[in-house]
Structures are given as C-alpha cells and as structure tokens.
Scaffold this active site. Structure first.
Site, short mmCIF file in Angstrom:
data_model
loop_
_atom_site.label_atom_id
_atom_site.label_comp_id
_atom_site.label_asym_id
_atom_site.label_seq_id
_atom_site.Cartn_x
_atom_site.Cartn_y
_atom_site.Cartn_z
N ASN A 57 -34.56 -2.06 8.92
CA ASN A 57 -34.47 -0.67 9.38
C ASN A 57 -34.75 -0.60 10.88
OD1 ASN A 57 -37.40 -0.42 9.76
ND2 ASN A 57 -37.45 -0.60 7.53
N ASP A 89 -37.46 -0.25 1.29
CA ASP A 89 -37.65 0.33 -0.05
C ASP A 89 -36.91 -0.46 -1.11
OD1 ASP A 89 -39.34 2.35 0.74
OD2 ASP A 89 -37.71 3.71 1.25
N LYS A 91 -25.44 -19.93 3.72
CA LYS A 91 -24.81 -18.77 4.36
C LYS A 91 -23.56 -18.41 3.54
CE LYS A 91 -22.49 -17.42 8.58
NZ LYS A 91 -21.48 -17.94 9.47
N PHE A 131 -47.88 7.31 6.83
CA PHE A 131 -46.88 8.03 7.61
C PHE A 131 -45.82 8.57 6.65
CE2 PHE A 131 -47.35 7.43 12.25
CZ PHE A 131 -48.56 6.74 12.23
N LYS A 137 -46.17 13.02 -0.62
CA LYS A 137 -46.51 11.60 -0.41
C LYS A 137 -48.02 11.41 -0.30
CE LYS A 137 -42.15 10.16 1.62
NZ LYS A 137 -41.38 9.96 2.82
N LYS A 159 -49.56 8.98 -3.05
CA LYS A 159 -50.05 7.69 -2.57
C LYS A 159 -51.57 7.70 -2.39
CE LYS A 159 -45.62 6.89 -0.25
NZ LYS A 159 -44.92 5.62 -0.05
N1 CTP Z 1 -44.75 2.68 2.34
C1 CTP Z 1 -45.37 1.76 1.50
N2 CTP Z 1 -44.61 0.95 0.70
C2 CTP Z 1 -43.28 1.07 0.67
C3 CTP Z 1 -42.63 2.04 1.47
C4 CTP Z 1 -43.40 2.84 2.29
O1 CTP Z 1 -46.59 1.67 1.52
N3 CTP Z 1 -42.57 0.26 -0.12
C5 CTP Z 1 -45.60 3.50 3.21
C6 CTP Z 1 -45.15 3.62 4.65
O2 CTP Z 1 -45.72 2.63 5.46
C7 CTP Z 1 -45.65 5.00 5.03
C8 CTP Z 1 -45.58 5.77 3.72
O3 CTP Z 1 -45.53 4.80 2.68
O4 CTP Z 1 -46.99 4.98 5.47
C9 CTP Z 1 -44.36 6.65 3.59
O5 CTP Z 1 -43.19 5.93 3.92
P1 CTP Z 1 -41.76 6.65 3.92
O6 CTP Z 1 -40.73 5.67 4.34
O7 CTP Z 1 -41.87 7.94 4.66
O8 CTP Z 1 -41.59 7.06 2.40
P2 CTP Z 1 -41.26 6.28 1.09
O9 CTP Z 1 -42.48 6.12 0.29
O10 CTP Z 1 -40.51 5.02 1.42
O11 CTP Z 1 -40.32 7.32 0.31
P3 CTP Z 1 -38.85 7.91 0.73
O12 CTP Z 1 -38.10 6.74 1.36
O13 CTP Z 1 -38.30 8.31 -0.57
O14 CTP Z 1 -39.05 9.04 1.67
#
Ligand code: CTP
Length: 427
Positions: free
Chosen positions: A233, A302, A312, A346, A360, A364
C-alpha cells in the site's frame, strides 16, 4: 543468524568496550560476545565479579579479550589506586553482560563495593545492561523499579528473551543472544549521547515519558506473490517515524517496528524491520507485554496471497486472478494478550470518518484512535502533512486542522501522556 562481525570492522576498530560480567548462568555466553567484538576490531577489557568466575573462567576471558581480567578493588600491583579510573576513562561503551538482579539493584542504589561497580560509578559514557535471571526475579516489582531507575538516567536495557530457563521453567528472563547484543552495541555507538550516564544526558532524558517503553509501528507491509512481486500500500512510514522520534525526545525508550520505507532509521530508537503482516504481528506480540504504550501507525495489508510461487511467474503463464485470504487483525490480537499498555490505533477512512473510527476504537478495544481521511489532498499515508480527529475511549473528540506529521505526532503524544496520567505538556 547471519551476522558477520568482520562487516563492522571499519566502524568498530579502535572502539574501547568495557564488559562487566556478573554471576549468572548466562555468563557462559559472554565469551561469545567478546569474540564477536574482537573479530570486529574492538578493544575489550573485562571486569568480573567474584561470582561471575563461578560460571566462566579467567583463562577464557583473558584469552578472548587479549587483556588482563580485572577482578579486584585493591590488586597488588603499582596501578592499584587508579585502575578503576583508568578503565572508566578508557571505555567508549560499558556493557554489563549478564546483569543479575543483584547488580541491577546495586547500581540503582549507587553502591560501589567491588571493581565492577566502582569502575562503573566513575564512568560517564553510554551504558547497556543485558539482564538475565529467572522470570519471577525479572518480574519482581523491585527489579522492575530498579530497571526503571536505570532507564531514567539513560542506561540502555537490552531486553531479555522469553524461552526455557536454566531452571527448566518457561518465561521471560533469558539473556539476549550475543548476536543481538552485538547489534545493539552498534546502535548505541552510533548515537552514544542517547545512552550517556552523565547528568547532561540524564536531563535530556527526563521528560514525561522517562522510564516508559513506547512501541511504535510504521510503514506498509508487503505480501509476496512470487520471488519478486508483492501486494502493498501507499504508506510512507512518516507518521510512525515522527511518533518514534517525538517519543524519544520526551524521554521514552522507543522500539520502532517498521515495514519497508525510504526513511532513515531514527538515531537512538531500537528499530526492528519486518515485511509481512504476519511478521509485524509476531514482533508486536513479542514486545507488547514489556511496553507501556503501543502506537499502531503501520498500514498492515488486509489481505495476503493464498499461494506463493518460489519462482518468478513468467509473463506467458500469468494467473487470471490472485487468490487472497484475510490477514490477522493485529490490534484485535493484541487485545487478547495479557498486557497493560495504553493502545493508540489509526483509522484511515474515505467516508464517514468519525463514525467508522469510533467503530474501530470499540472493535479493536483501543484507548484512543487517530482518524484521518483517505484521498484528501494534504492528508493520508504518503503525504508529509495530515488532518486528524483524535477520539478517546471516553468518547471525547478533538478535531485538528491539517498540519505537519511531526507536529501531529507531538499532539498525539501529549494527549497520550495526559490520558496515561503522566501529566506533562511538551509545548
Ligand atoms: N490494523 C491492524 N491489523 C490489520 C489492519 C489494520 O492492527 N490487519 C490497525 C492499523 O495499524 C490501524 C487500525 O488497525 O491502527 C485501523 O486500520 P485501518 O486500515 O484504518 O482499518 P482496518 O482495520 O484495516 O479496516 P478497513 O480496511 O475495513 O477500514
């Protein structure tokens, strides 16, 4: 471990390292560290306590260090009166490997009753200790308090590993392996002012986060498709690095777990590199129990690939689709682990910023969340500036305008400090 000490010859040649050994079973590993340092060109002097020599021998230490072993306060030779002063002024770094609960208590109380503690007391450079002891001793509140005192005056504590102990129990307290200590030696010598044992440095380290351990994650993760391709990303790591630097400036001992970024490792911050979300999860879980604050600024992936090709993938045989599976949610995994850290997450949202961030925060089990918009100019993962809303567990919300990520990092830490009851302002 692929450490080659000779790769560090240019940097370590001529560096003077004093090593104090105390009486723990882990003292059998100290000669391996001496060997690594000598192979990298460092000059090593060793000072042993009486009980250290029950676990290793004078002969081994003198042969490997190529210097006479110092053991006595009042040796019967002509330099007796100044021996401790001579090593104290000679050393660029003072290591205590292993450091028993006893030596930690003695140093924290200012006791100087043998060659090792007297030399250390007269020394003003950077100091690092590698504790090694039974888990109950390590977790004893008095040992913890003593380690906190040493951290406050700038000593670096090289955290012990978890695993099987000499007494056949499992837990934290096993001394860090010599290779890890060697890596930390390199880090300290690159930023020695951060770990000085003198009053000037102690002042800079006495901030509201002095004696606190802050764990920060930063940057993107990469999920491999084949030996050369990956899914990732846009995260630049800037927000996490700014948080790590600010936490250090506020006196914390900072560990930064970073995905691949183009940023320089912040001086004085222990930096652990990872690539995949699974690796990030493992490092966070490994460090959470010993952290006071976790700030999860990383952008984990994710999804990860279901299949990985060692070779490769050739253009001609390119797959029509990629099969993906979800990665673990690291913050949710953290909430299942026994820890007492204040956790900041975040939320990156392209719509319903506050509403989604609140969800969230709840899901979380966070103490605070920093909500920031995706796809807005001057904000988001790859921008030097950001716009954020801080949402606390209590529901309290602080809306912030767009600002540099370094300034935002200060504000996030101020809020964290206030909510942790550490009660100080930085600006
Ligand atoms: N995070 C995490 N583990 C993951 C993905 C995200 O701990 N596999 C943490 C990120 O570091 C951040 C928070 O969760 O502090 C929210 O991340 P964000 O990308 O905003 O949300 P997601 O949980 O990935 O959900 P979505 O993509 O559906 O918004």
């Amino acid at each position: 471990m692929t450490l080659n000490p000779e790769d560090h010859k240019e940097f370590l040649t001529g560096k003077h390292i004093a090593i104090g050994i105390t009486g723990g079973i882990a003292a059998y590993k100290t000669p391996l560290l001496i060997r690594l340092l000598r192979r990298a060109g460092a000059d090593v002097r060793v000072i042993a306590t009486e009980s250290a020599l029950k676990f290793t021998t004078r002969w081994t230490l003198e042969t490997l260090s190529e210097n006479p072993l110092e053991t006595e306060m009042f040796p019967e030779d002509s330099q007796a009166e100044t021996r401790h002063i001579s090593t104290a002024t000679w050393a660029d770094l003072f290591l205590i490997v292993p450091a028993t609960a006893n030596i930690i208590g003695k140093i924290a109380s200012g006791i100087s009753d043998d060659a090792l503690t007297t030399t250390l007391c007269a020394y003003t450079g950077p100091v690092a200790l590698a504790p090694a002891m039974n888990t109950n001793m390590y977790e004893n509140p008095i040992t913890k308090k003593n380690l906190g005192t040493l951290r406050e005056v700038g000593y670096r504590i090289i955290d012990p590993d978890s695993g099987e102990m000499a007494c056949h129990t499992f837990g934290v307290g096993r001394m860090a392996e010599p290779e890890r200590i060697f890596e930390e030696v390199l880090e300290i010598l690159r930023a020695p002012e951060t770990h000085r044992n003198d009053s000037a440095a102690a002042t800079t380290l006495v901030g509201p986060l002095a004696g606190k351990k802050v764990l920060v994650t930063a940057g993107p993760c990469r999920e491999p498709i084949d030996s050369v391709r990956f899914i990732s990303n846009r995260s630049s790591g800037k927000m996490g690095y700014a948080l790590a630097e600010q936490a250090l400036a506020l006196g914390a001992e900072v560990t930064l777990i970073s995905g691949p970024t183009a940023l320089e490792k912040p001086a004085g911050v222990k930096t652990i590199r990872i690539e995949t979300t699974q690796e990030l999860l493992e490092k966070v879980i490994e460090n959470i129990a010993t952290s006071n604050i976790l700030i999860m600024a990383a952008a984990p992936a994710d999804f990860t690939t279901l299949e990985y090709s060692e070779q490769k993938i050739k253009k001609g045989s390119s797959p029509k689709s990629l099969n993906l599976k979800p990665t673990p949610d690291i913050l949710k995994e953290v909430s299942k682990v026994d820890h007492s850290a204040f956790v900041v997450g975040f939320a990156l949202e392209s719509e319903n910023l506050v509403e989604n961030a609140r969800r969230k925060l709840r899901d979380k089990k966070l103490d605070m969340i920093v909500a920031n918009p995706a796809g807005e100019s001057g904000a988001g993962p790859d921008s030097p500036t950001n716009r954020a809303v801080l949402i606390e567990k209590s529901g309290e919300t602080t809306e912030l305008s767009r600002m540099e990520k370094t300034r935002l990092a200060q504000i996030i830490l101020e809020k964290t400090i206030a909510l942790c009851g550490l009660g100080a302002q930085t600006t």
